[in-house]
Scaffold this motif. Sequence first.
Motif, PDB file in Angstrom:
ATOM      1  N   LEU A 145      80.077  61.869  47.638  1.00 46.55           N
ATOM      2  CA  LEU A 145      79.668  61.289  46.037  1.00 46.55           C
ATOM      3  C   LEU A 145      78.025  61.608  46.017  1.00 46.55           C
ATOM      4  CD1 LEU A 145      81.181  57.783  46.227  1.00 46.55           C
ATOM      5  CD2 LEU A 145      81.829  59.718  44.850  1.00 46.55           C
ATOM      6  N   PRO A 146      77.741  61.553  44.789  1.00 42.87           N
ATOM      7  CA  PRO A 146      76.141  61.610  44.386  1.00 42.87           C
ATOM      8  C   PRO A 146      75.263  60.578  44.662  1.00 42.87           C
ATOM      9  CG  PRO A 146      77.466  61.902  42.352  1.00 42.87           C
ATOM     10  CD  PRO A 146      78.471  61.444  43.610  1.00 42.87           C
ATOM     11  N   TYR A 147      74.200  60.704  44.995  1.00 39.00           N
ATOM     12  CA  TYR A 147      73.362  59.743  45.446  1.00 39.00           C
ATOM     13  C   TYR A 147      71.798  59.965  44.952  1.00 39.00           C
ATOM     14  CZ  TYR A 147      72.093  63.608  48.515  1.00 39.00           C
ATOM     15  OH  TYR A 147      71.913  64.883  49.170  1.00 39.00           O
ATOM     16  N   HIS A 148      70.834  58.918  45.163  1.00 36.05           N
ATOM     17  CA  HIS A 148      69.547  59.043  45.015  1.00 36.05           C
ATOM     18  C   HIS A 148      68.839  59.448  46.478  1.00 36.05           C
ATOM     19  CE1 HIS A 148      69.055  55.938  41.345  1.00 36.05           C
ATOM     20  NE2 HIS A 148      69.923  57.176  41.146  1.00 36.05           N
ATOM     21  N   GLU A 149      68.062  60.626  45.913  1.00 40.32           N
ATOM     22  CA  GLU A 149      67.318  61.191  47.218  1.00 40.32           C
ATOM     23  C   GLU A 149      65.791  60.769  46.947  1.00 40.32           C
ATOM     24  OE1 GLU A 149      66.148  65.274  49.556  1.00 40.32           O
ATOM     25  OE2 GLU A 149      67.073  65.361  47.386  1.00 40.32           O
ATOM     26  N   TRP A 150      65.599  60.155  48.305  1.00 38.37           N
ATOM     27  CA  TRP A 150      64.008  59.463  48.405  1.00 38.37           C
ATOM     28  C   TRP A 150      63.109  60.813  49.377  1.00 38.37           C
ATOM     29  CZ3 TRP A 150      62.124  54.030  47.559  1.00 38.37           C
ATOM     30  CH2 TRP A 150      62.824  53.415  46.713  1.00 38.37           C
ATOM     31  N   LEU A 151      62.191  61.186  48.531  1.00 42.45           N
ATOM     32  CA  LEU A 151      61.338  61.872  49.254  1.00 42.45           C
ATOM     33  C   LEU A 151      60.223  61.197  49.925  1.00 42.45           C
ATOM     34  CD1 LEU A 151      61.094  65.122  46.876  1.00 42.45           C
ATOM     35  CD2 LEU A 151      62.783  64.666  48.601  1.00 42.45           C
ATOM     36  N   ILE A 152      60.172  60.940  51.321  1.00 38.74           N
ATOM     37  CA  ILE A 152      59.075  60.028  51.653  1.00 38.74           C
ATOM     38  C   ILE A 152      58.228  60.684  52.681  1.00 38.74           C
ATOM     39  CG2 ILE A 152      58.576  57.656  52.956  1.00 38.74           C
ATOM     40  CD1 ILE A 152      61.380  56.736  51.834  1.00 38.74           C
TER      41      ILE A 152
ATOM     42  N   LEU B 128      78.191  56.065  42.991  1.00 39.91           N
ATOM     43  CA  LEU B 128      77.260  56.647  44.006  1.00 39.91           C
ATOM     44  C   LEU B 128      77.606  56.228  45.293  1.00 39.91           C
ATOM     45  CD1 LEU B 128      73.955  55.672  41.863  1.00 39.91           C
ATOM     46  CD2 LEU B 128      75.370  58.155  41.991  1.00 39.91           C
ATOM     47  N   THR B 129      76.901  57.061  46.245  1.00 37.58           N
ATOM     48  CA  THR B 129      76.823  56.499  47.646  1.00 37.58           C
ATOM     49  C   THR B 129      75.544  56.104  47.942  1.00 37.58           C
ATOM     50  OG1 THR B 129      77.501  57.183  50.042  1.00 37.58           O
ATOM     51  CG2 THR B 129      76.426  58.783  48.801  1.00 37.58           C
ATOM     52  N   GLN B 130      75.337  55.587  49.227  1.00 39.27           N
ATOM     53  CA  GLN B 130      74.162  55.082  49.779  1.00 39.27           C
ATOM     54  C   GLN B 130      72.908  56.130  49.546  1.00 39.27           C
ATOM     55  OE1 GLN B 130      73.646  52.876  53.609  1.00 39.27           O
ATOM     56  NE2 GLN B 130      72.553  54.735  54.136  1.00 39.27           N
ATOM     57  N   LEU B 131      71.727  55.777  48.991  1.00 39.51           N
ATOM     58  CA  LEU B 131      70.654  56.673  48.906  1.00 39.51           C
ATOM     59  C   LEU B 131      70.257  57.320  50.013  1.00 39.51           C
ATOM     60  CD1 LEU B 131      67.748  55.461  50.144  1.00 39.51           C
ATOM     61  CD2 LEU B 131      68.015  53.890  48.534  1.00 39.51           C
ATOM     62  N   GLN B 132      69.738  58.209  50.190  1.00 37.72           N
ATOM     63  CA  GLN B 132      69.545  59.231  51.530  1.00 37.72           C
ATOM     64  C   GLN B 132      67.928  59.655  51.295  1.00 37.72           C
ATOM     65  OE1 GLN B 132      71.851  62.667  52.196  1.00 37.72           O
ATOM     66  NE2 GLN B 132      73.647  61.664  51.618  1.00 37.72           N
ATOM     67  N   ILE B 133      67.331  59.219  52.624  1.00 37.06           N
ATOM     68  CA  ILE B 133      65.899  59.623  52.741  1.00 37.06           C
ATOM     69  C   ILE B 133      65.698  61.082  53.224  1.00 37.06           C
ATOM     70  CG2 ILE B 133      63.733  59.005  53.904  1.00 37.06           C
ATOM     71  CD1 ILE B 133      64.709  56.113  53.849  1.00 37.06           C
TER      72      ILE B 133
ATOM     73  N   VAL C 248      61.443  59.757  44.185  1.00 37.68           N
ATOM     74  CA  VAL C 248      62.896  59.651  43.949  1.00 37.68           C
ATOM     75  C   VAL C 248      63.477  60.666  42.956  1.00 37.68           C
ATOM     76  CG1 VAL C 248      64.838  57.841  43.841  1.00 37.68           C
ATOM     77  CG2 VAL C 248      62.686  57.318  44.857  1.00 37.68           C
ATOM     78  N   ALA C 249      64.549  61.323  43.296  1.00 40.78           N
ATOM     79  CA  ALA C 249      65.296  62.026  42.286  1.00 40.78           C
ATOM     80  C   ALA C 249      66.692  62.074  42.507  1.00 40.78           C
ATOM     81  CB  ALA C 249      64.825  63.581  42.467  1.00 40.78           C
ATOM     82  N   PRO C 250      67.503  62.306  41.610  1.00 37.99           N
ATOM     83  CA  PRO C 250      68.846  62.048  41.693  1.00 37.99           C
ATOM     84  C   PRO C 250      69.461  63.359  42.315  1.00 37.99           C
ATOM     85  CG  PRO C 250      68.465  62.768  39.571  1.00 37.99           C
ATOM     86  CD  PRO C 250      67.197  62.316  40.156  1.00 37.99           C
ATOM     87  N   GLN C 251      70.516  63.357  43.258  1.00 40.57           N
ATOM     88  CA  GLN C 251      71.265  64.318  43.616  1.00 40.57           C
ATOM     89  C   GLN C 251      72.627  64.309  42.942  1.00 40.57           C
ATOM     90  OE1 GLN C 251      72.418  67.209  44.182  1.00 40.57           O
ATOM     91  NE2 GLN C 251      71.008  67.445  45.866  1.00 40.57           N
ATOM     92  N   VAL C 252      72.889  65.084  41.637  1.00 44.37           N
ATOM     93  CA  VAL C 252      74.206  64.922  41.212  1.00 44.37           C
ATOM     94  C   VAL C 252      75.284  65.716  41.755  1.00 44.37           C
ATOM     95  CG1 VAL C 252      75.140  65.231  38.821  1.00 44.37           C
ATOM     96  CG2 VAL C 252      72.880  64.450  39.039  1.00 44.37           C
ATOM     97  N   ASN C 253      74.996  66.652  42.299  1.00 43.20           N
ATOM     98  CA  ASN C 253      75.871  67.735  42.781  1.00 43.20           C
ATOM     99  C   ASN C 253      75.913  67.818  44.227  1.00 43.20           C
ATOM    100  OD1 ASN C 253      77.447  68.215  40.192  1.00 43.20           O
ATOM    101  ND2 ASN C 253      75.454  69.315  39.580  1.00 43.20           N
ATOM    102  N   PRO C 254      76.012  67.070  45.150  1.00 40.48           N
ATOM    103  CA  PRO C 254      75.748  67.253  46.551  1.00 40.48           C
ATOM    104  C   PRO C 254      76.586  68.345  46.920  1.00 40.48           C
ATOM    105  CG  PRO C 254      76.828  64.890  46.205  1.00 40.48           C
ATOM    106  CD  PRO C 254      76.341  65.538  44.874  1.00 40.48           C
ATOM    107  N   ALA C 255      76.658  69.104  48.503  1.00 36.49           N
ATOM    108  CA  ALA C 255      77.381  69.915  48.724  1.00 36.49           C
ATOM    109  C   ALA C 255      78.673  69.288  49.038  1.00 36.49           C
ATOM    110  CB  ALA C 255      76.964  70.420  49.966  1.00 36.49           C
TER     111      ALA C 255
ATOM    112  N   ARG D  59      56.669  58.830  40.483  1.00 36.38           N
ATOM    113  CA  ARG D  59      57.532  57.959  41.478  1.00 36.38           C
ATOM    114  C   ARG D  59      58.974  58.400  41.258  1.00 36.38           C
ATOM    115  NH1 ARG D  59      54.371  56.953  44.873  1.00 36.38           N
ATOM    116  NH2 ARG D  59      53.009  54.861  44.923  1.00 36.38           N
ATOM    117  N   LEU D  60      59.115  58.777  40.163  1.00 35.67           N
ATOM    118  CA  LEU D  60      60.722  58.977  39.629  1.00 35.67           C
ATOM    119  C   LEU D  60      60.766  60.097  38.747  1.00 35.67           C
ATOM    120  CD1 LEU D  60      61.558  55.173  38.824  1.00 35.67           C
ATOM    121  CD2 LEU D  60      62.503  56.259  40.643  1.00 35.67           C
ATOM    122  N   SER D  61      62.014  60.673  38.906  1.00 32.33           N
ATOM    123  CA  SER D  61      62.392  61.915  38.236  1.00 32.33           C
ATOM    124  C   SER D  61      63.912  61.541  37.724  1.00 32.33           C
ATOM    125  CB  SER D  61      62.174  63.195  38.911  1.00 32.33           C
ATOM    126  OG  SER D  61      60.885  63.379  39.391  1.00 32.33           O
TER     127      SER D  61
END
Length: 501
Positions: free
Chosen positions: A406-413, A449-454, A396-403, A480-482
């Motif tokens: 709002l920002p969100y947590h990105e889950w790489l799964i 934040l907005t909902q996390l994105q997978i 999991v990593a934060p996406q602070v500056n999305p295109a 697991r986390l950054s």
Amino acid sequence: MKAFLAKIFAKRIVNKEQKWIENPLEAQDKILKELVAFAKNTKFGKDHHFDEINTYQEFKNLVPVNDYEGLKHYFDEVVTGKSDILWPGKPIYLAKTSGTTSGAKYIPLTKESIPYHINSARNALLYYIHEKQNADFVNGKMIFLQGSPILEEQNGLKVGRLSGISAHFVPNYLQKNRLPSHETNIIEDWETKVDRVVAETVNADMTLISGIPPWLIMYFERLIKISGKENVQSIFKNLQLMVTGGVNYEPYREKVNQLIGRKIDCIQTYPASEGFIAYQNSQQSEDLLLLLNNGMFYEFIPVDEFFDEKPTRISIKDVELGKDYVLILNTNAGLWGYNIGDTVRFTSLKPFKIVVSGRIKHYTSAFGEHVIGHEVEQALQKTIEKFPASVNEFSVAPQVNPAEGLPYHEWLIEFDQKPQNIAEFNKELDVQMRKQNTYYDDLITGNILTQLQISIVEKDGFQCYMKSIGKLGGQNKVPRLSNNRDIADEFYTLNLINKQQ
């Protein structure tokens, strides 16, 4: 005969261990006094006035909390072969690990500390034998997926990976049952090594398999492919037991059971180069017995205070259930006020049992939420219980500056079995994450934040990533986390993200 004798020995050891389990505070007090007395004439002991220490409070006043970097000038002297620096005399071995800002870490192993490493691994098995009254696995073949046992010599000290050092202490009565061969064990390239391990074991009567979960999965998948069989149980019909350590087993459990073809008994352990800290002493619960008579005096700092100027620092006497603590070690290998980097949570106080809840250096708090490993693992596990799916690995990593938005947590799964409806799975994962962490929930509610994105990772993507940074195999695990985008961005650079999600 071997199994019969193992049951008798198991009963004796379990009864012996019960003495300190029933008197944990006395055991820890005694260890602190012995450690300080033994090391008072070392360089560290003199620098920190060990001769003035009689109580835990005095110890706290004189010995600060440090990580490897904070104690590095002492470790550097140990590595050059100097005596009486952190512990009397010289260490017998240096366990080499990676991961600090200055490169490799060299953790001392002394003649006083090594027996605790070896005996703890043995005792974890003896507890299982005693509880199950079944030691049949000692008659079959056992595999230990580990680092190379070849040791280098540096300034008169033997240097190697902890798992490689431990290989030199396997009891004689188990040696003839042990696989893989020495020739295979010394192979450094992990993929080559796994292929050789498969070749040596595919026709063997394996009864016990030990390793960290990502290694086990890689081994099982290659084994099934090479054999052409449906699952592991059709290859190893007498496989009884697995022993794991290094990471929380729960996120891998479903995948491992699927590869094996049935549920299998598993002993979870918590070994580290710094000391053998805990193991699962019963199949009735997943938590780990904290080893309070193992040559180590433990301290604990509440996670939510750790970065404060003067955080609370307590002994085992004052810990509370369900609270996350940074684990601090003082050991008979000469570690003092040492932050191992792990966080633990107590699940029982009689006896003292824990789960490893994460890494204090591995967290996501780009917005003040301070999400830790236990929370993301629990959220994912509870989501999988509602939406049939299985996961190989995730980060999991934060996406602070999305295109946009709002920002969100990105889950790489990396899924082994994708959920049928990824959008609903994504939504439920966010719900479970909000239940795990109230700060995260507040940020969602407050539209920060907005909902996390997978983002779905291609098959074997995590293995490709680890290979690209030279850390495939060994004791290396993907965080697991950054708290930044370094890992996530590398996945995109390597084209490991499935574009057709």
